[in-house]
Design a protein around this motif. Structure first.
Motif, mmCIF file in Angstrom:
data_model
loop_
_atom_site.group_PDB
_atom_site.id
_atom_site.type_symbol
_atom_site.label_atom_id
_atom_site.label_comp_id
_atom_site.label_asym_id
_atom_site.label_seq_id
_atom_site.Cartn_x
_atom_site.Cartn_y
_atom_site.Cartn_z
ATOM 1 N N VAL A 11 -3.430 14.885 -7.844
ATOM 2 C CA VAL A 11 -2.784 13.262 -8.346
ATOM 3 C C VAL A 11 -2.829 13.399 -7.047
ATOM 4 O O VAL A 11 -1.892 13.652 -6.329
ATOM 5 N N ALA A 12 -3.275 11.843 -6.439
ATOM 6 C CA ALA A 12 -3.249 11.866 -4.949
ATOM 7 C C ALA A 12 -2.441 10.467 -4.528
ATOM 8 O O ALA A 12 -2.868 9.230 -5.304
ATOM 9 N N ASN B 249 -1.646 12.353 -0.139
ATOM 10 C CA ASN B 249 -3.030 11.089 1.349
ATOM 11 C C ASN B 249 -2.688 10.700 2.100
ATOM 12 O O ASN B 249 -1.766 9.227 1.648
ATOM 13 N N TYR B 250 -1.691 10.985 3.663
ATOM 14 C CA TYR B 250 -1.309 10.182 4.203
ATOM 15 C C TYR B 250 -1.921 9.524 5.515
ATOM 16 O O TYR B 250 -3.199 9.705 6.006
ATOM 17 N N ASN C 173 -12.666 6.615 -1.748
ATOM 18 C CA ASN C 173 -12.581 8.112 -0.546
ATOM 19 C C ASN C 173 -12.864 8.869 -0.428
ATOM 20 O O ASN C 173 -13.171 9.873 -1.712
ATOM 21 N N THR C 174 -10.821 8.893 -1.511
ATOM 22 C CA THR C 174 -10.307 10.043 -1.424
ATOM 23 C C THR C 174 -10.979 9.727 -3.547
ATOM 24 O O THR C 174 -11.111 11.426 -3.292
ATOM 25 N N VAL C 175 -10.534 9.103 -4.002
ATOM 26 C CA VAL C 175 -11.021 9.176 -5.697
ATOM 27 C C VAL C 175 -12.705 9.787 -5.786
ATOM 28 O O VAL C 175 -13.536 11.010 -5.999
ATOM 29 N N THR C 176 -13.324 9.373 -5.096
ATOM 30 C CA THR C 176 -15.404 9.633 -5.044
ATOM 31 C C THR C 176 -15.034 11.402 -4.342
ATOM 32 O O THR C 176 -16.069 11.968 -5.048
#
Length: 251
Positions: A4-5, A56-57, A107-110
């Protein structure tokens, strides 16, 4: 296990929740303080769930110059998360990459799905104080049978979007987000499921929706997001009828 981001920004006045400060009795500094409280409640909910917490900052080089501080964004957020959950050993911190929210989320998910072989990844906004462990775990269960799971909020927004397969994120978070995400999932021939609706807090109208809910839950002795609720009561926020119109007021 779902990663979980939470896409978070350092809670600096003017940088976060500027629309809330413009449309409510809160100042920019108070809006930033509320953002921090809601972020704490969100990370606490994820840490108590069966999911893996990733903060994710937005890094300093991605912030407008006027919002860069002596303390780095990462260090500031680490201190905030540590204050909420204590031990940071099980918390990941990664910088956001991308020029828009859609790009950063995508970008995070991929990356996590394709490069780290994680089975499911969710993007959560830090402005959904009523998010609870049960919502995270329910979503994880739904992601076992559906490839995209979203948590709807008011005005077509979403507070949660989980994926087992990536979509084309180019415009995935264009308003109304709930509709656009469904269209993107359909374009990728992915199954789509929903969580219950929860309010996000980004404007004065949003805060007017949340405040009576929190006051009601306190009266009924139900669970509440402790950091957000504390500020609501400290500031004396309530919703009252003023000249025949419901308004958010403070003592």
């Amino acid at each position: 296990m779902t990663t979980v981001a939470i896409l978070a920004e350092p809670p600096r006045p003017g940088l976060v929740l500027s629309s809330l400060a413009e449309t409510s009795p809160l100042s920019e500094a108070e809006a930033a303080e509320l953002y921090e409280a809601m972020l704490k409640d969100a990370v606490l909910a994820v840490s108590r769930s069966g999911g893996e917490l990733l903060v994710n900052y937005r890094a300093d080089d991605d912030l407008p110059e006027e919002y860069v501080a002596d303390v780095s964004a990462e260090d500031e957020l680490r201190d905030i998360v540590a204050d909420a959950v204590g031990d940071l050993d099980d918390v990941r911190f990664e910088p956001q990459v991308g020029s828009s929210f859609s790009a950063r989320a995508g970008n995070t998910v991929t990356h996590l799905l394709r490069d780290e072989d994680i089975q499911s990844v969710a993007v959560v906004t830090p402005t959904v104080p009523q998010l609870g462990r049960q919502h995270i775990d329910t979503a994880a269960m739904k992601l076992r049978s559906s490839q995209v799971v979203v948590g709807p909020s008011t005005e077509g927004r979403v507070f949660y979007a989980g994926f087992t397969e990536p979509i084309d994120f180019t415009d995935a978070y264009e308003t109304p987000e709930i509709q656009t995400l469904a269209e993107c999932a359909d374009d990728a021939s992915l199954s789509f499921e929903y969580l219950q609706m929860l309010p996000v807090v980004e404007t004065g109208a949003d805060l007017s929706t949340l405040v009576p809910i929190l006051r009601s839950r306190v009266e009924a002795e139900r669970l509440v997001p402790k950091h957000t609720t504390t500020l609501v009561f400290e500031w004396g926020l309530s919703v009252e009828e003023v000249d025949g119109v419901l308004e958010l007021v403070r003592d």
